[in-house]
Design an enzyme around this catalytic site. Sequence first.
Site, PDB file in Angstrom:
ATOM      1  N   HIS A 144     -13.189  43.220  23.572  1.00 45.42           N
ATOM      2  CA  HIS A 144     -13.581  44.113  24.801  1.00 45.42           C
ATOM      3  C   HIS A 144     -14.233  43.088  25.823  1.00 45.42           C
ATOM      4  O   HIS A 144     -14.925  41.848  25.357  1.00 45.42           O
ATOM      5  CB  HIS A 144     -14.134  45.003  24.571  1.00 45.42           C
ATOM      6  CG  HIS A 144     -13.462  46.345  24.125  1.00 45.42           C
ATOM      7  ND1 HIS A 144     -14.016  47.537  23.833  1.00 45.42           N
ATOM      8  CD2 HIS A 144     -12.253  46.326  23.595  1.00 45.42           C
ATOM      9  CE1 HIS A 144     -13.309  48.261  23.252  1.00 45.42           C
ATOM     10  NE2 HIS A 144     -11.938  47.452  23.088  1.00 45.42           N
ATOM     11  N   GLU A 152     -17.238  43.392  27.118  1.00 39.78           N
ATOM     12  CA  GLU A 152     -18.595  42.916  26.944  1.00 39.78           C
ATOM     13  C   GLU A 152     -18.601  41.848  25.754  1.00 39.78           C
ATOM     14  O   GLU A 152     -19.419  40.979  25.766  1.00 39.78           O
ATOM     15  CB  GLU A 152     -19.254  44.060  26.213  1.00 39.78           C
ATOM     16  CG  GLU A 152     -19.478  45.331  27.552  1.00 39.78           C
ATOM     17  CD  GLU A 152     -18.065  46.330  27.392  1.00 39.78           C
ATOM     18  OE1 GLU A 152     -18.584  47.342  27.559  1.00 39.78           O
ATOM     19  OE2 GLU A 152     -17.220  45.928  27.165  1.00 39.78           O
ATOM     20  N   SER A 202      21.500  59.128  48.048  1.00 39.76           N
ATOM     21  CA  SER A 202      21.210  58.312  47.136  1.00 39.76           C
ATOM     22  C   SER A 202      22.408  57.403  46.611  1.00 39.76           C
ATOM     23  O   SER A 202      22.403  56.417  45.848  1.00 39.76           O
ATOM     24  CB  SER A 202      20.675  58.819  45.839  1.00 39.76           C
ATOM     25  OG  SER A 202      21.558  59.525  45.135  1.00 39.76           O
ATOM     26  N   ARG A 217      12.303  41.568  36.660  1.00 39.54           N
ATOM     27  CA  ARG A 217      13.206  40.399  36.859  1.00 39.54           C
ATOM     28  C   ARG A 217      12.354  39.750  38.315  1.00 39.54           C
ATOM     29  O   ARG A 217      12.141  40.324  39.136  1.00 39.54           O
ATOM     30  CB  ARG A 217      14.537  40.300  36.930  1.00 39.54           C
ATOM     31  CG  ARG A 217      14.997  41.079  35.696  1.00 39.54           C
ATOM     32  CD  ARG A 217      16.595  40.847  35.673  1.00 39.54           C
ATOM     33  NE  ARG A 217      17.151  41.669  36.821  1.00 39.54           N
ATOM     34  CZ  ARG A 217      17.415  42.966  36.671  1.00 39.54           C
ATOM     35  NH1 ARG A 217      17.035  43.573  35.768  1.00 39.54           N
ATOM     36  NH2 ARG A 217      18.024  43.425  37.783  1.00 39.54           N
ATOM     37  N   GLY A 258      18.353  59.472  37.889  1.00 41.73           N
ATOM     38  CA  GLY A 258      19.391  60.079  39.020  1.00 41.73           C
ATOM     39  C   GLY A 258      18.607  61.646  39.406  1.00 41.73           C
ATOM     40  O   GLY A 258      17.599  61.884  39.177  1.00 41.73           O
ATOM     41  N   PRO A 259      19.272  62.077  40.456  1.00 45.90           N
ATOM     42  CA  PRO A 259      18.869  63.364  41.158  1.00 45.90           C
ATOM     43  C   PRO A 259      18.671  64.462  39.903  1.00 45.90           C
ATOM     44  O   PRO A 259      17.675  65.271  40.251  1.00 45.90           O
ATOM     45  CB  PRO A 259      19.965  63.737  42.095  1.00 45.90           C
ATOM     46  CG  PRO A 259      21.140  63.070  41.760  1.00 45.90           C
ATOM     47  CD  PRO A 259      20.399  61.596  41.063  1.00 45.90           C
ATOM     48  N   THR A 260      19.356  64.497  38.916  1.00 47.80           N
ATOM     49  CA  THR A 260      19.226  65.584  37.981  1.00 47.80           C
ATOM     50  C   THR A 260      17.660  65.303  37.179  1.00 47.80           C
ATOM     51  O   THR A 260      16.963  66.441  37.038  1.00 47.80           O
ATOM     52  CB  THR A 260      20.430  65.454  36.876  1.00 47.80           C
ATOM     53  OG1 THR A 260      21.729  65.596  37.684  1.00 47.80           O
ATOM     54  CG2 THR A 260      20.199  66.595  35.847  1.00 47.80           C
TER      55      THR A 260
END
Length: 340
Positions: free
Chosen positions: A54, A56, A164, A210, A272-274
């Site tokens: 950590h 510290e 889209s 990427r 996607g939209p669904t």
Amino acid sequence: MGEQPGTGTLMRRALALAARGPEADPNPRVGCVLVTDDGEVVAEGWHRGAGTPHAEAAALAAAGERAAGTTAYVTLEPCNHTGRTPPCAQALYAAGVRRVVHAQSDPNPVAAGGADWLRERGVEVVGGVLAQEAEALNRTWTHLVRTGRPWVTWKLATTLDGRSAAADGTSQWITGPAARADVHEQRARCGAVLVGTGTALTDDPHLTARHPDGTLMDAQPLRVVMGERDLPPQARVLDDAAPTWHLRTRSPKEVLEALASAGVHHVWLEGGPTVAAAFMYDRLVDEVVAYVAPVLLGRGRPSVSDLGITTIDEALRLDPTDITLIGTDVRITACLKETR
């Protein structure tokens, strides 16, 4: 409590150190600065990822015996539990640190209590210095701890008229190369990138992060496909470029529960939209990042499917937090007014 002279500057240095840590790591990003009474910085440290010391502990290791009598400026309340590493509160006390100044109090009940533990042993503790800045640095991690589910960012690329994809289903490319490069940078900052089986089967996405030249970035999100349909063995999302989960469920809640159990605190939703409608309908989207291209299609697939909204009074309202021109496209970032 007012800041002592130099306190804000030193805490900002600790925050800058914390920002060097991996954003998608299951643990919070934390920075620590050890300072003498006359303002000399003895050592610095930050958390480099799960399983490493950590912040510290890293600073104490660098300081050695010089840690005795110093003030520790830490961006998160020192932990008081034993996980992969020993409790930081106990390490600070054992090293002879005289005073601890921390920003955000630890929201995790398992790890909290370090400040009180130190006070009980005579260490001066000051909390809440630049707490809002520290919480913003670990916004998604804090959200997971407090709500039990990851922060969900829905990314969409859309035309000016909300499409889209074109009427024939083609969607590459609505936005320009600069916006697409920005998406990859955003992916690399998340713990998981999520699509539905429909997108996986239709677009055969790679879902990796990427560089513009096509090479993989160092940080790769977990690739997640949700849905009951099988994926072909040759699907690009199943290659060895990054780990992949296929969660055979249509329930956004079940998906988020599984990801939370794995320590994922930020999900980048590219479905996607669904799939997007399913998350929005359940009020499980916290933020929307929309890349809007100066393009008109007239007809085509909408950016999101039916949300069950029939009147303007029921519209989901968002608060814009950033509007940036990226190449020829506009990136709009907005948070939903109500999330749960």
